[in-house]
Design a protein around this motif. Structure first.
Motif, PDB file in Angstrom:
ATOM      1  N   CYS A  28       1.741  -7.231  -5.266  1.00 51.91           N
ATOM      2  CA  CYS A  28       2.055  -5.821  -5.149  1.00 51.91           C
ATOM      3  C   CYS A  28       3.307  -5.645  -4.048  1.00 51.91           C
ATOM      4  O   CYS A  28       3.331  -6.336  -2.911  1.00 51.91           O
ATOM      5  CB  CYS A  28       1.222  -5.251  -4.526  1.00 51.91           C
ATOM      6  SG  CYS A  28       1.207  -3.446  -3.832  1.00 51.91           S
ATOM      7  N   SER A  30       4.154  -3.297  -2.455  1.00 52.67           N
ATOM      8  CA  SER A  30       3.830  -2.201  -1.347  1.00 52.67           C
ATOM      9  C   SER A  30       2.876  -2.719  -0.183  1.00 52.67           C
ATOM     10  O   SER A  30       3.080  -3.010   0.747  1.00 52.67           O
ATOM     11  CB  SER A  30       3.172  -0.905  -1.953  1.00 52.67           C
ATOM     12  OG  SER A  30       2.785  -0.196  -0.831  1.00 52.67           O
ATOM     13  N   CYS A  31       1.684  -3.284  -0.720  1.00 52.13           N
ATOM     14  CA  CYS A  31       0.819  -4.001   0.307  1.00 52.13           C
ATOM     15  C   CYS A  31       0.666  -5.558   0.248  1.00 52.13           C
ATOM     16  O   CYS A  31       0.266  -6.170   1.028  1.00 52.13           O
ATOM     17  CB  CYS A  31      -0.728  -3.546  -0.045  1.00 52.13           C
ATOM     18  SG  CYS A  31      -1.358  -4.241  -1.273  1.00 52.13           S
ATOM     19  N   CYS A  53      -2.185  -0.879  -8.270  1.00 51.57           N
ATOM     20  CA  CYS A  53      -2.879  -2.178  -7.041  1.00 51.57           C
ATOM     21  C   CYS A  53      -4.447  -1.637  -6.865  1.00 51.57           C
ATOM     22  O   CYS A  53      -4.415  -0.294  -6.468  1.00 51.57           O
ATOM     23  CB  CYS A  53      -2.095  -2.114  -6.021  1.00 51.57           C
ATOM     24  SG  CYS A  53      -2.688  -3.191  -4.705  1.00 51.57           S
ATOM     25  N   HIS A  55      -5.983  -2.486  -4.558  1.00 52.66           N
ATOM     26  CA  HIS A  55      -6.050  -2.630  -2.997  1.00 52.66           C
ATOM     27  C   HIS A  55      -5.434  -1.210  -2.511  1.00 52.66           C
ATOM     28  O   HIS A  55      -6.100  -0.448  -1.641  1.00 52.66           O
ATOM     29  CB  HIS A  55      -5.541  -3.553  -2.431  1.00 52.66           C
ATOM     30  CG  HIS A  55      -6.106  -4.980  -2.811  1.00 52.66           C
ATOM     31  ND1 HIS A  55      -7.319  -5.411  -2.460  1.00 52.66           N
ATOM     32  CD2 HIS A  55      -5.670  -5.790  -3.712  1.00 52.66           C
ATOM     33  CE1 HIS A  55      -7.610  -6.381  -3.147  1.00 52.66           C
ATOM     34  NE2 HIS A  55      -6.537  -6.971  -3.687  1.00 52.66           N
ATOM     35  N   CYS A  56      -4.208  -0.877  -2.772  1.00 50.22           N
ATOM     36  CA  CYS A  56      -3.569   0.302  -2.261  1.00 50.22           C
ATOM     37  C   CYS A  56      -3.209   1.516  -2.990  1.00 50.22           C
ATOM     38  O   CYS A  56      -2.885   2.586  -2.694  1.00 50.22           O
ATOM     39  CB  CYS A  56      -2.308  -0.026  -1.461  1.00 50.22           C
ATOM     40  SG  CYS A  56      -0.964  -0.501  -2.491  1.00 50.22           S
ATOM     41  N   GLN A  57      -3.409   1.388  -4.283  1.00 47.85           N
ATOM     42  CA  GLN A  57      -3.199   2.170  -5.428  1.00 47.85           C
ATOM     43  C   GLN A  57      -1.823   2.663  -5.758  1.00 47.85           C
ATOM     44  O   GLN A  57      -1.489   3.675  -6.393  1.00 47.85           O
ATOM     45  CB  GLN A  57      -4.204   3.580  -5.189  1.00 47.85           C
ATOM     46  CG  GLN A  57      -5.780   3.505  -5.133  1.00 47.85           C
ATOM     47  CD  GLN A  57      -6.329   2.730  -6.607  1.00 47.85           C
ATOM     48  OE1 GLN A  57      -5.796   3.333  -7.437  1.00 47.85           O
ATOM     49  NE2 GLN A  57      -7.033   1.732  -6.393  1.00 47.85           N
ATOM     50  N   ASP A  58      -0.759   1.795  -5.127  1.00 48.97           N
ATOM     51  CA  ASP A  58       0.292   1.916  -5.576  1.00 48.97           C
ATOM     52  C   ASP A  58       0.627   1.554  -7.143  1.00 48.97           C
ATOM     53  O   ASP A  58       0.023   0.509  -7.516  1.00 48.97           O
ATOM     54  CB  ASP A  58       1.258   1.322  -4.610  1.00 48.97           C
ATOM     55  CG  ASP A  58       2.755   1.877  -4.460  1.00 48.97           C
ATOM     56  OD1 ASP A  58       2.892   2.962  -4.575  1.00 48.97           O
ATOM     57  OD2 ASP A  58       3.711   1.125  -3.956  1.00 48.97           O
TER      58      ASP A  58
END
Length: 85
Positions: A28, A30-31, A53, A55-58
């Motif tokens: 990802c 982002s995270c 993602c 984990h972070c939903q990005d």
């Protein structure tokens, strides 16, 4: 809207990019977590799909199916690792 797992996009990736993503590992952007793309959250509509993602939903991937072309945006992925056969 409820999500499916990334396996829901396996056929679309195979048809569009010629790759098998069910075991591919993405990072990802982002995270920065690494995970199998099959574990990501897929949101599928009649015109395309979004992969987020887990984990972070990005947003990782956006695919839009137009009548004469398919648009693929992978900008949410830092990288993708695809095992060789």
């Amino acid at each position: 809207m409820t999500h499916l797992d990334g396996n829901a996009l396996a056929g679309l990736f195979a048809d569009t990019l010629g790759i098998e993503i069910t075991a591919a590992v993405g990072r990802c952007g982002s995270c920065h977590r690494n995970f199998e793309l099959a574990r990501a959250h897929a949101f599928v509509t009649a015109i395309g799909a979004v992969l987020r993602c887990a984990h972070c939903q990005d947003t990782l991937v956006v695919i839009v199916q137009k009548p004469h072309e398919v648009l693929v945006n992978l900008s949410g992925l830092a990288h993708i690792a695809i095992a060789r056969p």
